[in-house]
Design an enzyme around this catalytic site. Sequence first.
Site, PDB file in Angstrom:
ATOM      1  N   TYR A  40      15.712  -0.306 -12.497  1.00  0.00           N
ATOM      2  CA  TYR A  40      14.602  -0.861 -11.723  1.00  0.00           C
ATOM      3  C   TYR A  40      13.356  -0.990 -12.592  1.00  0.00           C
ATOM      4  O   TYR A  40      12.708  -2.040 -12.623  1.00  0.00           O
ATOM      5  CB  TYR A  40      14.320   0.029 -10.517  1.00  0.00           C
ATOM      6  CG  TYR A  40      13.189  -0.448  -9.635  1.00  0.00           C
ATOM      7  CD1 TYR A  40      13.364  -1.514  -8.764  1.00  0.00           C
ATOM      8  CD2 TYR A  40      11.950   0.185  -9.660  1.00  0.00           C
ATOM      9  CE1 TYR A  40      12.330  -1.949  -7.940  1.00  0.00           C
ATOM     10  CE2 TYR A  40      10.905  -0.240  -8.845  1.00  0.00           C
ATOM     11  CZ  TYR A  40      11.102  -1.291  -7.991  1.00  0.00           C
ATOM     12  OH  TYR A  40      10.072  -1.719  -7.178  1.00  0.00           O
ATOM     13  N   LYS A  88      11.374  -4.472 -13.765  1.00  0.00           N
ATOM     14  CA  LYS A  88       9.982  -4.732 -13.427  1.00  0.00           C
ATOM     15  C   LYS A  88       9.140  -4.982 -14.679  1.00  0.00           C
ATOM     16  O   LYS A  88       8.180  -5.767 -14.642  1.00  0.00           O
ATOM     17  CB  LYS A  88       9.415  -3.579 -12.600  1.00  0.00           C
ATOM     18  CG  LYS A  88       9.992  -3.490 -11.190  1.00  0.00           C
ATOM     19  CD  LYS A  88       9.678  -4.740 -10.379  1.00  0.00           C
ATOM     20  CE  LYS A  88      10.097  -4.615  -8.930  1.00  0.00           C
ATOM     21  NZ  LYS A  88       9.747  -5.822  -8.137  1.00  0.00           N
ATOM     22  N   THR A 130       8.143   2.178   2.817  1.00  0.00           N
ATOM     23  CA  THR A 130       9.167   1.181   3.123  1.00  0.00           C
ATOM     24  C   THR A 130      10.528   1.864   3.150  1.00  0.00           C
ATOM     25  O   THR A 130      10.668   3.029   2.782  1.00  0.00           O
ATOM     26  CB  THR A 130       9.203   0.074   2.046  1.00  0.00           C
ATOM     27  OG1 THR A 130       9.523   0.673   0.779  1.00  0.00           O
ATOM     28  CG2 THR A 130       7.856  -0.646   1.949  1.00  0.00           C
ATOM     29  N   SER A 151       5.472  -3.382  -9.387  1.00  0.00           N
ATOM     30  CA  SER A 151       5.571  -1.967  -9.027  1.00  0.00           C
ATOM     31  C   SER A 151       4.833  -1.154 -10.074  1.00  0.00           C
ATOM     32  O   SER A 151       4.650  -1.614 -11.212  1.00  0.00           O
ATOM     33  CB  SER A 151       7.050  -1.544  -8.986  1.00  0.00           C
ATOM     34  OG  SER A 151       7.174  -0.137  -8.938  1.00  0.00           O
TER      35      SER A 151
END
Length: 223
Positions: free
Chosen positions: A139, A143, A172, A126
């Site tokens: 998050y 990553k 998404t 990401s």
Amino acid sequence: MPTALITGASGGIGSAIARALAPTHDLLLAGRPSARLDAVALELDATTFPMDLTDTEAIESACEIVDELDVLVHNAGLSIPGRVEETSVEEWRATFSVNVFGPVALTLALLPALRAARGQVVFINSGAGRNASPGMASYSASKFALRAFADSLRGDEPGLRVTTVYPGRTDTEMQRELVAFEGGEYDPHNFLRAETVAAAVANVVATPRDGHVHEVMLRPGKR
């Protein structure tokens, strides 16, 4: 045909990658059993590969039947939006379990099969894996860790090709949830299409053997 195993293939970027690789690969679609995963498998004449990335012992058992594997795509991921002060240790554990420990366990279990095929490992990371995103503490940290694991794997396994793909914000369900958390209005035209990310992955996989793509960065362009 060569074989590719894709995690998180029931929708979004994962199912787009499966469609992009289907003409050239036999597919193993890894994930928790679901009607969505079954539908993608039926569409592409692929095989489902039941797996829970949070259950490392089950991962090892499931992978015992795989003797050779040409391509492993780590796509599954979990995002729990929250600023640092709003997060809990339990949320951090859940995020790292899916985004880091799961890919590590799956890679370790499949290393013999990947070595046998001189295979490729593709990590769908990401933009948050290069620059921490506000409101995405756990998050972003996961990553960054996934990026370091990919770099370590590349250095320690010279017989494999290892690529990290860093998509920008992509249209998404995860993106819809993030925009809702931010209080914004969702417009899919502001984001990459999942098919665009999948095309980049397919190009990486199709790179001739004398080339080794280490990183790919994609950002939304003008539509």
